[in-house]
Motif scaffolding. Structure first.
Motif, PDB file in Angstrom:
ATOM      1  N   ASP A   1      -0.219 -41.077  27.362  1.00 23.07           N
ATOM      2  CA  ASP A   1       0.301 -42.445  27.325  1.00 23.07           C
ATOM      3  C   ASP A   1       1.248 -42.686  28.500  1.00 23.07           C
ATOM      4  O   ASP A   1       2.047 -41.819  28.862  1.00 23.07           O
ATOM      5  CB  ASP A   1       1.113 -42.684  26.044  1.00 23.07           C
ATOM      6  N   ILE A   2       1.166 -43.875  29.076  1.00 28.09           N
ATOM      7  CA  ILE A   2       2.189 -44.382  29.976  1.00 28.09           C
ATOM      8  C   ILE A   2       3.004 -45.396  29.187  1.00 28.09           C
ATOM      9  O   ILE A   2       2.444 -46.225  28.461  1.00 28.09           O
ATOM     10  CB  ILE A   2       1.576 -45.057  31.215  1.00 28.09           C
ATOM     11  N   LEU A   3       4.323 -45.371  29.309  1.00 23.87           N
ATOM     12  CA  LEU A   3       5.168 -46.325  28.604  1.00 23.87           C
ATOM     13  C   LEU A   3       6.237 -46.850  29.556  1.00 23.87           C
ATOM     14  O   LEU A   3       6.905 -46.071  30.245  1.00 23.87           O
ATOM     15  CB  LEU A   3       5.822 -45.689  27.382  1.00 23.87           C
ATOM     16  N   VAL A   4       6.385 -48.179  29.592  1.00 27.10           N
ATOM     17  CA  VAL A   4       7.440 -48.828  30.357  1.00 27.10           C
ATOM     18  C   VAL A   4       8.259 -49.670  29.395  1.00 27.10           C
ATOM     19  O   VAL A   4       7.706 -50.482  28.641  1.00 27.10           O
ATOM     20  CB  VAL A   4       6.872 -49.707  31.493  1.00 27.10           C
ATOM     21  N   ALA A   5       9.580 -49.463  29.399  1.00 27.90           N
ATOM     22  CA  ALA A   5      10.467 -50.199  28.496  1.00 27.90           C
ATOM     23  C   ALA A   5      11.609 -50.813  29.289  1.00 27.90           C
ATOM     24  O   ALA A   5      12.142 -50.190  30.217  1.00 27.90           O
ATOM     25  CB  ALA A   5      11.012 -49.280  27.404  1.00 27.90           C
ATOM     26  N   ASP A   6      11.967 -52.023  28.912  1.00 30.95           N
ATOM     27  CA  ASP A   6      13.104 -52.722  29.510  1.00 30.95           C
ATOM     28  C   ASP A   6      14.387 -52.087  28.969  1.00 30.95           C
ATOM     29  O   ASP A   6      14.686 -52.196  27.780  1.00 30.95           O
ATOM     30  CB  ASP A   6      13.026 -54.206  29.149  1.00 30.95           C
ATOM     31  N   ASN A   7      15.153 -51.446  29.834  1.00 30.42           N
ATOM     32  CA  ASN A   7      16.357 -50.734  29.414  1.00 30.42           C
ATOM     33  C   ASN A   7      17.545 -51.669  29.174  1.00 30.42           C
ATOM     34  O   ASN A   7      18.597 -51.225  28.736  1.00 30.42           O
ATOM     35  CB  ASN A   7      16.723 -49.687  30.482  1.00 30.42           C
ATOM     36  N   ILE A   8      17.362 -52.963  29.435  1.00 30.48           N
ATOM     37  CA  ILE A   8      18.420 -53.936  29.193  1.00 30.48           C
ATOM     38  C   ILE A   8      18.229 -54.619  27.843  1.00 30.48           C
ATOM     39  O   ILE A   8      19.159 -54.741  27.057  1.00 30.48           O
ATOM     40  CB  ILE A   8      18.475 -54.992  30.316  1.00 30.48           C
ATOM     41  N   SER A   9      17.007 -55.042  27.565  1.00 35.35           N
ATOM     42  CA  SER A   9      16.755 -55.753  26.306  1.00 35.35           C
ATOM     43  C   SER A   9      16.531 -54.822  25.133  1.00 35.35           C
ATOM     44  O   SER A   9      16.579 -55.256  23.980  1.00 35.35           O
ATOM     45  CB  SER A   9      15.531 -56.668  26.453  1.00 35.35           C
ATOM     46  N   MET A  10      16.279 -53.546  25.409  1.00 38.02           N
ATOM     47  CA  MET A  10      15.963 -52.588  24.352  1.00 38.02           C
ATOM     48  C   MET A  10      17.037 -51.505  24.266  1.00 38.02           C
ATOM     49  O   MET A  10      17.591 -51.070  25.271  1.00 38.02           O
ATOM     50  CB  MET A  10      14.603 -51.917  24.608  1.00 38.02           C
ATOM     51  N   MET A  11      17.303 -51.072  23.033  1.00 40.41           N
ATOM     52  CA  MET A  11      18.035 -49.840  22.778  1.00 40.41           C
ATOM     53  C   MET A  11      17.003 -48.805  22.339  1.00 40.41           C
ATOM     54  O   MET A  11      15.915 -49.161  21.876  1.00 40.41           O
ATOM     55  CB  MET A  11      19.067 -50.058  21.684  1.00 40.41           C
ATOM     56  N   HIS A  12      17.337 -47.525  22.467  1.00 37.03           N
ATOM     57  CA  HIS A  12      16.350 -46.519  22.075  1.00 37.03           C
ATOM     58  C   HIS A  12      17.034 -45.224  21.653  1.00 37.03           C
ATOM     59  O   HIS A  12      18.219 -45.001  21.892  1.00 37.03           O
ATOM     60  CB  HIS A  12      15.365 -46.242  23.214  1.00 37.03           C
ATOM     61  N   THR A  13      16.246 -44.373  21.012  1.00 32.94           N
ATOM     62  CA  THR A  13      16.686 -43.037  20.652  1.00 32.94           C
ATOM     63  C   THR A  13      15.457 -42.181  20.383  1.00 32.94           C
ATOM     64  O   THR A  13      14.318 -42.639  20.532  1.00 32.94           O
ATOM     65  CB  THR A  13      17.608 -43.073  19.413  1.00 32.94           C
ATOM     66  N   ARG A  14      15.703 -40.948  19.992  1.00 34.99           N
ATOM     67  CA  ARG A  14      14.607 -40.033  19.663  1.00 34.99           C
ATOM     68  C   ARG A  14      14.945 -39.308  18.377  1.00 34.99           C
ATOM     69  O   ARG A  14      16.087 -38.897  18.146  1.00 34.99           O
ATOM     70  CB  ARG A  14      14.424 -39.001  20.784  1.00 34.99           C
ATOM     71  N   SER A  15      13.959 -39.137  17.525  1.00 35.68           N
ATOM     72  CA  SER A  15      14.163 -38.357  16.314  1.00 35.68           C
ATOM     73  C   SER A  15      14.054 -36.869  16.644  1.00 35.68           C
ATOM     74  O   SER A  15      13.527 -36.481  17.695  1.00 35.68           O
ATOM     75  CB  SER A  15      13.127 -38.732  15.246  1.00 35.68           C
TER      76      SER A  15
END
Length: 723
Positions: free
Chosen positions: A693-707
């Motif tokens: 998979d390729i994934l591109v995420a907006d780092n301004i509009s989105m928050m993220h984490t990892r389990s």
């Protein structure tokens, strides 16, 4: 296409805890609140660590102390290796040994978890989830939820027994009789798909606070009304079977189905039943249920007049009938039509009363859900699609997607072809309407764009046997799509794990922001137990955050000419999955700011949160205190409000770096609200990478984490930051 459903319990962010990700018990939010009440905003962290300030995803150490001078970066030329040697760490403060440690009053140090929750607190958490999903009338947003005590008592029965909470929902009968202007066909479409995902999310949200979780039982009322509205039993059967297949295909494992035969206690027939059996028994089951469960001497007129819930349902029926039966009775006058609608609505009330009674008697312990507005004395009203504007069910309209993923529902015949295109499913059936945009036009590629619940787009070749090279993908369109609806996932493309191609396409997407280790990081388990190591390269769960928060630089504030240290935050995250985790393990979570504010519960408001600022104290030895950070900032491209936050992370939760977060100009209870909203299943995508998979995420509009993920699985992602 859908993202595989997670199969392991997910975290609930209540009380700074991700229980299942961390493999620890859930605890009381009140206990954490009391433990944190002595937090002293004027003091600095006690810094026992020799970890550095170099941070990757979550504010955890990347380098030993000697590299600390590279942590606070000057402006970086993306085409050159950064020279950061001029920045020196603050000297460590001498330890005060003038008095014994035991005589010093200290705030909560985060070394021990708060106390486990009581049954009552668990029930409160479950009902808090139900409250977030309930359909609140616009005039009731400031009122106390009067029916809360009833639902607390219901869920308590399950909690004391340690059983999954059962909920029942009479719904999903068949598509509207008006196939001409109201719906897209006779079978479930994208509307039902989103509704099933929404119900699955409700069950998982309960599991986030209560490990046994929940199941929702859909009890189709199609056979109760089909003959009244001119729908054949065969059409009801086909709709129901397609709905069951849709639930299986999209991983809705906690959505179950019941039939009339279950309410009648019919024995000897087990699922799956055949179409022949269903059609043979349908008329008899319908009449048997009516005879068995309709209260004796039931007076429909009196019931409509005196029972508030029935009055609301009756009015709703009439409103739907005006469009459901719009193509019938064309020679009637308005008065005749009104009279016919009222007669049909009363028949439906009679059938509905018998049906509701059968559910109440057979599923008496279930939490009763309803798609209809109600007083909530006996049921919890909810919208089964997270839509903007007036609430519609998918069998009474068509789903309409904006480019940014937001959902509205409307009558199919009212959607303008000039602004929206009709999207078809893999079987060639009309599925939903999508706002027209050149972003969906990829020259030389025949691809599908599939919105996923609750946020994001998966792009795949329409022909699964076709493998377009990632080298030929238009990355500026991927970038623009990710600004509209992150994350954007490219799945089924060739050359996505080729290092040269992966790095070259990063420059096609924008200006690459390098770190001290280069432009590309391999995010995998380094199997390093040293507490100076990084959470990023461990198997631990991580706090909710945005990238670059701890990647710092010095700059002159033009307002006052003072030199300040600020975060160098990249605009985008760009990943490829070299080795993904098994489904449900090592998930990446993306929380959408747009959905955060869409689902923000009353009485909280966006303007209220825009005024808040927060402080962060990090445990690494560089002892930097980040102060008065805005909780909400405008997006640099579209101006939409974006949440900027770093989840509190205490020592008992990790072997690595920790941080404490404090609202600097408001009440601390906002931390609970922010945490709950960021992990809310209507806001946050729980995503499993698939191979390549390729994934591109907006780092301004989105928050993220990892389990957290299982050691030894070999999970590895490549990541590049882009501006």
């Amino acid at each position: 296409m859908s993202v595989p459903a997670d199969t392991a319990p997910m975290p609930y962010p209540r009380a700074d805890i991700k229980s299942e990700l961390l493999k620890i018990p859930l605890v009381s939010a009140k206990a954490v609140e009391s433990d944190l009440s002595e937090y002293d905003s004027s003091s600095e962290f006690e810094t026992n660590s020799t970890r550095s300030s170099i941070e990757s995803d979550s504010g955890v150490s990347e380098k030993p102390l000697e590299s600390v001078k590279q942590a606070i970066a000057t402006e970086i030329d993306p085409n050159a290796s950064p020279d950061l040697t001029s920045i020196q760490p603050e000297p460590a403060k001498p330890e005060d040994v003038s008095q014994p440690v035991e005589d010093v009053e200290v705030a909560y140090d985060g070394k021990k978890p708060p106390t486990p929750r009581t049954v009552a607190e668990i029930c409160e958490d479950i009902v808090a989830v139900l409250a977030r999903y309930r359909l609140v009338h616009k005039n009731d947003t400031s009122k106390v939820w009067g029916a809360k005590a009833k639902f607390l008592a219901q869920v308590e029965r399950y909690v004391v027994r340690g059983e999954a909470v059962s909920m029942s929902l009479p719904a999903f009968p068949f598509k509207s009789p008006n196939k001409k202007t109201k719906v897209l066909g006779t079978l479930p479409d994208k509307g039902e798909e989103v509704a099933l995902s929404h119900l699955e999310g409700l069950c998982l949200a309960i599991r986030d606070v209560y490990e046994p979780g929940a199941n929702v039982f859909i009890v189709s009322d199609g056979l109760m009304y089909s003959d009244i509205l001119g729908i054949s039993d065969l059409e009801v059967w086909r709709y129901g079977q397609a709905l069951r297949k849709m639930a299986r295909d999209h991983g809705c494992d906690h959505v179950r189905f019941l039939r009339l035969r279950n309410l009648l206690g019919v024995e000897g027939t087990v699922e799956p039943i055949t179409e022949e059996e269903y059609l043979k028994d349908a008329p008899q089951f319908r009449s048997d249920l009516l005879a068995k469960y309709l209260p004796e001497n039931f007076d429909v007129e009196a019931h409509i007049a005196k029972d508030a819930d029935t009055t609301l349902t009756y009015r709703g029926y009439i409103k739907f009938l005006e469009t459901d039966l719009a193509n019938q009775g064309e020679d009637e006058t308005k008065a005749q039509m009104k009279k016919r609608y009222e007669a049909i609505a009363k028949k439906m009330i009679v059938r509905g009363k018998a049906f509701a009674t059968s559910i109440a008697k057979n599923l008496s312990e279930h939490v009763r859900l309803s798609i209809h507005p109600s007083t909530e004395q006996s049921k919890l009203s909810m919208s089964i699609i997270p839509q903007i504007g007036r609430s519609h069910t998918p069998w009474h309209g068509a789903l309409i997607r904006a480019v940014d993923g937001s959902i509205t529902m409307g009558h199919a015949g009212s959607v303008p072809a000039l602004t929206h295109e009709l999207i078809f499913d893999k079987e060639g059936r009309p599925s939903y309407f999508r706002e027209r945009s050149d972003l969906f036009n990829w020259p030389g590629m025949d691809v599908d764009f599939n919105y996923i619940y609750p946020t994001g787009i998966v792009v795949t070749p329409r022909d699964p046997n076709t493998k377009y090279s990632f080298h030929n993908v238009h990355m500026q369109k991927v970038r623009a799509l990710s600004e509209a609806c992150s994350p954007v996932v490219l799945r089924g493309f060739a050359d996505t794990t080729d290092q040269h191609t992966f790095e070259a396409k990063a420059y096609d997407c924008g200006t690459v922001q390098p770190w001290t280790f280069g432009i590309r990081q391999s995010v995998k388990d380094a199997m390093n137990p040293d507490p100076k190591a990084s959470t990023v390269t461990s198997t631990e769960a991580m706090p909710m955050h945005y990238d670059g928060f701890f990647f710092l630089k010095k700059e002159i504030d033009p307002a006052d000419g003072v030199e300040k240290i600020v975060s160098k935050v990249p605009r985008f995250q760009y990943f490829t999955a070299i080795t993904p985790s098994p489904p449900g393990d090592g998930m990446t979570l993306f929380a959408s700011s747009q959905l955060f504010f869409q689902h923000l519960p009353a009485p909280y408001t966006q303007s209220e949160l825009e005024k808040l600022k927060w402080d962060c104290k990090h445990s690494s030895n560089w002892n930097h205190h980040m102060k008065d950070l805005p909780l909400v900032t405008p997006h640099p491209t579209n101006g939409k409000p974006c949440v900027r936050w770093h989840e509190p992370w205490y020592q008992w939760m990790t072997k690595f770096s920790t941080n404490e977060i404090r609202i600097s100009n408001g009440e601390q209870h906002y931390k609970d609200l922010i945490r709950e909203m960021l992990y809310d299943r209507r806001v946050c995508l729980y995503f499993n990478f698939e191979q390549a998979d390729i994934l591109v995420a907006d780092n301004i509009s989105m928050m993220h984490t990892r389990s957290a993920f299982t050691p030894g699985t070999g999970r590895e992602l490549w990541r590049i930051h882009i501006n």
